[in-house]
Write an enzyme that holds these catalytic residues in place. Structure first.
Site, PDB file in Angstrom:
ATOM      1  N   ARG A  76     -18.592 -19.872 -51.670  1.00 60.24           N
ATOM      2  CA  ARG A  76     -17.282 -20.397 -51.231  1.00 60.24           C
ATOM      3  C   ARG A  76     -17.174 -21.887 -51.547  1.00 60.24           C
ATOM      4  NH1 ARG A  76     -13.042 -17.861 -50.616  1.00 60.24           N
ATOM      5  NH2 ARG A  76     -13.921 -16.396 -49.104  1.00 60.24           N
ATOM      6  N   ARG A 102     -18.506 -13.586 -60.770  1.00 62.15           N
ATOM      7  CA  ARG A 102     -18.965 -14.595 -59.800  1.00 62.15           C
ATOM      8  C   ARG A 102     -20.150 -14.139 -58.966  1.00 62.15           C
ATOM      9  NH1 ARG A 102     -14.520 -15.024 -54.843  1.00 62.15           N
ATOM     10  NH2 ARG A 102     -14.187 -12.805 -54.550  1.00 62.15           N
ATOM     11  N   HIS A 172     -11.574 -21.033 -60.652  1.00 57.66           N
ATOM     12  CA  HIS A 172     -10.970 -21.058 -59.303  1.00 57.66           C
ATOM     13  C   HIS A 172     -11.412 -22.333 -58.569  1.00 57.66           C
ATOM     14  CE1 HIS A 172     -10.146 -19.785 -55.217  1.00 57.66           C
ATOM     15  NE2 HIS A 172      -9.939 -18.515 -55.507  1.00 57.66           N
ATOM     16  N   ASP A 216      -0.343 -19.765 -50.766  1.00 56.18           N
ATOM     17  CA  ASP A 216      -1.043 -18.906 -51.728  1.00 56.18           C
ATOM     18  C   ASP A 216      -0.011 -18.487 -52.772  1.00 56.18           C
ATOM     19  OD1 ASP A 216      -2.760 -17.234 -53.060  1.00 56.18           O
ATOM     20  OD2 ASP A 216      -3.242 -15.961 -51.340  1.00 56.18           O
ATOM     21  N   GLU A 275      -5.984 -23.697 -59.378  1.00 56.70           N
ATOM     22  CA  GLU A 275      -6.794 -22.802 -60.212  1.00 56.70           C
ATOM     23  C   GLU A 275      -6.145 -22.588 -61.580  1.00 56.70           C
ATOM     24  OE1 GLU A 275      -7.392 -19.197 -57.903  1.00 56.70           O
ATOM     25  OE2 GLU A 275      -7.050 -20.351 -56.084  1.00 56.70           O
TER      26      GLU A 275
END
Ligand code: BG6
Length: 308
Positions: A76, A102, A172, A216, A275
């Site tokens: 994270r 990832r 990201h 978002d 991102e």
């Protein structure tokens, strides 16, 4: 190919500049220190840039104090490499969000000294029996991380299938802020976006982006540089890109960050994601034998006179 630290150092270390070490959770990482004292770390787990700190500055990338560092789990913060789909899998909700790259262990391909106190690390990932379960196509990925006055991350995806393959992707990036309430993101004015906290409705950005709730958004049809303007840290972070026609801006705010086990309750105040993506309709179809390259360039600059 190896992840044994002694072997990695014997093959790829650059004395005093690039060293391979055990990171948190024993995950191997490369530590890069330039002549002027700029520092970066890149985990081989996910080809994930964890930290980037130009000499004399606050960290540019944000990394949660609650991140997991475990095989198979996403880290994270930093710059997760998202591929071959962005967000939920387009047809199968049981597959992991944001693809497979990832959470895999990547291999070191090479390290290089570039011009002017700039160092480069190249990592690779190819399909195997485990990726086959998640994504049925053969592929070869490279991530090239360049550390110097700016940070560059390139994701190069080679399609080794005999058919054209359509992929989403993202670099990201999570950025460190003084306080989300005082920050603005510019560069996306007059740009249409899909609002993921309002059922995916299409809206139009008016003015710079500021933050007072969960945000978002997938900004559409944009190749613009973004600037994260942060008076509290007396700087702006420029995010430039190529290979991307969409940009995602994300802050989970209070409720969503409470629901995430790897995100501290108050941590949303000191981060924002801007991102570089291939998201929504901006997926990329790569012909057999073809390549797609997604690049993000990150540069922390002092605020122009009069703005700090
Ligand atoms: C962002 C998405 O890119 O990533 C958000 O737009 C998502 O919807 C966020 O919550 C974090 O995703 P994850 O899988 O790392 O928790």
């Amino acid at each position: 190919m190896t992840t044994d630290l002694d072997q990695l150092n014997a093959q790829f270390a650059i004395p005093d500049r690039i060293t391979f070490k055990a990171g948190a959770g024993d995950l191997p990482l490369a530590e890069i220190i330039t002549d002027d004292g700029t520092r970066a770390t890149v985990s081989l787990h996910g080809a994930h840039v964890l930290t980037y700190q130009p000499a004399g500055q606050a960290p540019v990338l944000w990394l949660s104090e609650h991140s997991r560092f475990e095989a198979g789990q996403a880290i994270r913060g930093g710059i997760p490499v998202i591929w071959p789909w962005f967000g939920p899998h387009p047809t199968d909700p049981t597959l992991p969000a944001h693809g497979l790259a990832r959470t895999r262990l990547w291999q070191v391909l090479n390290t290089t000294v570039l011009f002017e106190d700039t160092f480069q690390l190249r990592l690779g990932l190819t399909n195997d029996t485990q990726t086959q379960v998640l994504w049925p196509h053969p592929f070869a990925l490279e991530v090239v991380v360049t550390v110097g006055q700016m940070l560059a991350v390139e994701l190069i995806a080679h399609n080794r299938a005999e058919v054209a393959v359509t992929c989403g992707a993202a670099l990201h990036s999570y950025f460190t802020l003084s306080d989300i309430a005082d920050v603005a993101v510019t560069g996306l004015e007059e740009t249409a976006y899909l609002d993921k906290v309002d059922g995916g409705r299409r809206k139009m950005q008016a003015g710079p982006i500021t933050f007072s709730q969960e945000t978002d958004r997938i900004y559409l049809d944009t190749i613009a540089d973004c600037l994260i303007v942060d008076p509290g840290l007396h700087r702006q972070i420029r995010v430039a890109k190529s290979g991307s026609h969409s940009t995602v801006v994300w802050n989970p705010w209070v409720e969503k960050s409470r629901r995430m086990a790897d995100f501290g309750d108050g941590e949303y105040r000191t981060m924002v994601c801007v991102e570089t993506t291939n998201a929504a309709d901006d997926v990329v179809t790569v012909p057999p034998g073809g390549t797609h390259q997604l690049t993000t360039l990150i540069l922390a600059e002092p605020l122009p006179a009069g703005e700090s």
